[in-house]
Each structure stands twice: as C-alpha cells, then as structure tokens.
Design a protein around this motif. Structure first.
Motif, PDB file in Angstrom:
ATOM      1  N   ASP A  83       0.720  -1.094  -0.088  1.00  0.00           N
ATOM      2  CA  ASP A  83      -0.083  -0.074   0.136  1.00  0.00           C
ATOM      3  C   ASP A  83       0.785   1.092   0.066  1.00  0.00           C
ATOM      4  O   ASP A  83       0.239   2.578   0.039  1.00  0.00           O
ATOM      5  CB  ASP A  83      -1.097   0.064   1.352  1.00  0.00           C
ATOM      6  N   GLU A  84       2.024   1.144  -0.024  1.00  0.00           N
ATOM      7  CA  GLU A  84       3.073   2.390   0.080  1.00  0.00           C
ATOM      8  C   GLU A  84       4.409   2.248  -0.253  1.00  0.00           C
ATOM      9  O   GLU A  84       4.656   1.027  -0.442  1.00  0.00           O
ATOM     10  CB  GLU A  84       2.818   2.846   1.729  1.00  0.00           C
ATOM     11  N   TYR A 101       0.251   4.909  -1.990  1.00  0.00           N
ATOM     12  CA  TYR A 101      -0.104   4.958  -3.195  1.00  0.00           C
ATOM     13  C   TYR A 101      -1.318   5.832  -3.389  1.00  0.00           C
ATOM     14  O   TYR A 101      -1.007   6.410  -4.413  1.00  0.00           O
ATOM     15  CB  TYR A 101      -0.166   3.737  -3.723  1.00  0.00           C
ATOM     16  N   GLY A 102      -2.284   5.718  -2.661  1.00  0.00           N
ATOM     17  CA  GLY A 102      -3.433   6.352  -2.893  1.00  0.00           C
ATOM     18  C   GLY A 102      -3.227   8.089  -2.582  1.00  0.00           C
ATOM     19  O   GLY A 102      -4.159   8.623  -3.029  1.00  0.00           O
ATOM     20  N   ARG A 103      -2.340   8.527  -2.077  1.00  0.00           N
ATOM     21  CA  ARG A 103      -2.170   9.986  -1.813  1.00  0.00           C
ATOM     22  C   ARG A 103      -1.091  10.615  -2.754  1.00  0.00           C
ATOM     23  O   ARG A 103      -1.245  11.537  -2.963  1.00  0.00           O
ATOM     24  CB  ARG A 103      -1.203  10.031  -0.561  1.00  0.00           C
ATOM     25  N   THR A 127       2.585  14.349  -3.729  1.00  0.00           N
ATOM     26  CA  THR A 127       1.433  14.392  -3.068  1.00  0.00           C
ATOM     27  C   THR A 127       0.882  15.510  -2.765  1.00  0.00           C
ATOM     28  O   THR A 127       1.503  16.845  -3.166  1.00  0.00           O
ATOM     29  CB  THR A 127       1.677  13.709  -1.645  1.00  0.00           C
ATOM     30  N   GLY A 155      -1.164   4.275  -7.744  1.00  0.00           N
ATOM     31  CA  GLY A 155      -1.758   5.488  -7.124  1.00  0.00           C
ATOM     32  C   GLY A 155      -3.166   5.604  -7.868  1.00  0.00           C
ATOM     33  O   GLY A 155      -4.058   6.054  -7.058  1.00  0.00           O
ATOM     34  N   GLN A 156      -3.593   5.537  -9.159  1.00  0.00           N
ATOM     35  CA  GLN A 156      -4.805   5.607  -9.555  1.00  0.00           C
ATOM     36  C   GLN A 156      -5.686   4.599  -9.073  1.00  0.00           C
ATOM     37  O   GLN A 156      -6.709   4.892  -8.805  1.00  0.00           O
ATOM     38  CB  GLN A 156      -4.492   5.542 -11.131  1.00  0.00           C
ATOM     39  N   GLN A 158      -5.672   2.981  -6.200  1.00  0.00           N
ATOM     40  CA  GLN A 158      -6.005   3.155  -4.686  1.00  0.00           C
ATOM     41  C   GLN A 158      -6.617   4.613  -4.398  1.00  0.00           C
ATOM     42  O   GLN A 158      -7.488   4.670  -3.393  1.00  0.00           O
ATOM     43  CB  GLN A 158      -4.647   2.923  -3.990  1.00  0.00           C
ATOM     44  N   ALA A 159      -6.466   5.598  -5.451  1.00  0.00           N
ATOM     45  CA  ALA A 159      -7.211   6.968  -5.430  1.00  0.00           C
ATOM     46  C   ALA A 159      -8.546   6.587  -5.514  1.00  0.00           C
ATOM     47  O   ALA A 159      -9.363   7.353  -4.935  1.00  0.00           O
ATOM     48  CB  ALA A 159      -6.737   7.887  -6.097  1.00  0.00           C
ATOM     49  N   TRP A 160      -9.021   5.664  -6.317  1.00  0.00           N
ATOM     50  CA  TRP A 160     -10.609   5.583  -6.464  1.00  0.00           C
ATOM     51  C   TRP A 160     -11.395   5.290  -5.314  1.00  0.00           C
ATOM     52  O   TRP A 160     -12.351   5.882  -5.282  1.00  0.00           O
ATOM     53  CB  TRP A 160     -10.649   4.210  -7.519  1.00  0.00           C
ATOM     54  N   LEU A 162     -10.606   6.907  -2.389  1.00  0.00           N
ATOM     55  CA  LEU A 162     -10.898   8.352  -1.622  1.00  0.00           C
ATOM     56  C   LEU A 162     -12.182   8.873  -1.882  1.00  0.00           C
ATOM     57  O   LEU A 162     -12.712   8.869  -2.856  1.00  0.00           O
ATOM     58  CB  LEU A 162      -9.795   9.193  -2.043  1.00  0.00           C
TER      59      LEU A 162
END
Length: 162
Positions: A83-84, A101-103, A127, A155-156, A158-160, A162
C-alpha cells in the motif's frame, strides 16, 4: 533504532553506485571553478602563495566531499510495499518517507545531461502535501520507467477509494 528508519520486514532496493560518481563529478566541477577563481583573485591581490594555499584548502574540501558523497549514496534505498512506497536516506540526519500510493498525485521522471551520460534518472513522487513528497535519485532508466508506471497505476487504483 535502526528499525525506525529501515524496517526489516521489507526488501530494500539500493540506488546505483553511479550516483556517487555523478555527484563527485558535479562537486569536482564546482570545486575546480572555485579553486581557479581563488587562485586568480588571491594570486593577483595578495600574492601567489596565498592563491596556492587557497587552492590546497579547496582540494582538501573536495577530499572531504568525496568521502561524504560516497557515504550518502550508500544510504539511499527504497522499498515497495502493498500500500505504500518507502524511501530512506541520510547518514547523520536520517530520513524515512512513507508515501501511501493512494495519496500520490503524480510521478515525475527527470534526467539532466550528466545523469543521461551516466545512464541515471530520478523518480519524484508528488502528493498534496509537499512534506511527504519523495525523490529517488540514481535509478537506471529502465527501473525509473518501471517504477513510474507501477506507482502511477497503483496510485490511480487506490485513489478511486478516496
């Protein structure tokens, strides 16, 4: 204390040893220009003996920088978790940056003329908070491209959420 800056549960990837050579060349260019300027200015104004003395001091400073650059290059490493991304560097002032990754907003890959000559590239993650940006210098261009693509995709994905 070492686990604080380099968790042992991950597989660390070091950066290329060519990074030290590149940084030593950069330092040599700067030190060389400073040495020539000191030799000329002090040689003309205070006497050539002082100019030569300044040149010797600049050379000693470069020797010290040579050692520090090598130690710094060996401290750079990164690890990919599920995750990071973790980036660790520093000898005296150690730093561990953990970027989920989501940030991530976007990933840059950069290579200046000397970096390209040495076959190196730098990956930089951005970020929303500049304090959590991470940079990984000294990567082979193929590894930089792989990391860019992987980080962008993660990133893309995991950003979904948010």
């Amino acid at each position: 204390m070492d686990d604080l800056f380099a968790p042992s549960d991950v597989s660390w990837t070091p950066v290329s040893p060519k990074l030290a050579t590149l940084r030593r060349l950069n330092a040599a260019i700067v030190v060389g220009l400073l040495g020539i300027a000191a030799l000329i200015v002090l040689g003309v104004t205070a006497g050539w003996l002082y100019g030569v003395l300044a040149l010797v001091l600049v050379g000693l400073g470069y020797g010290w920088a040579w050692v520090l650059i090598g130690r710094n290059q060996k401290s750079w490493k990164y690890a990919e978790r599920e995750d990071e991304l973790l980036v660790s560097h520093g000898v005296m002032f150690r730093q561990l940056v953990v970027v989920p990754y989501g940030r991530m907003q976007f990933v840059d890959v950069a290579a200046g003329p000397l970096e390209r000559a040495f076959g190196l590239a730098t990956v930089e993650l951005h970020t929303a908070t500049p304090a959590t940006d991470a940079k990984i210098p000294g990567l082979h261009p193929d590894e930089a491209a792989r990391l860019r693509d992987r980080l962008s995709a993660l990133g893309q994905a995991q950003a979904w959420g948010l």
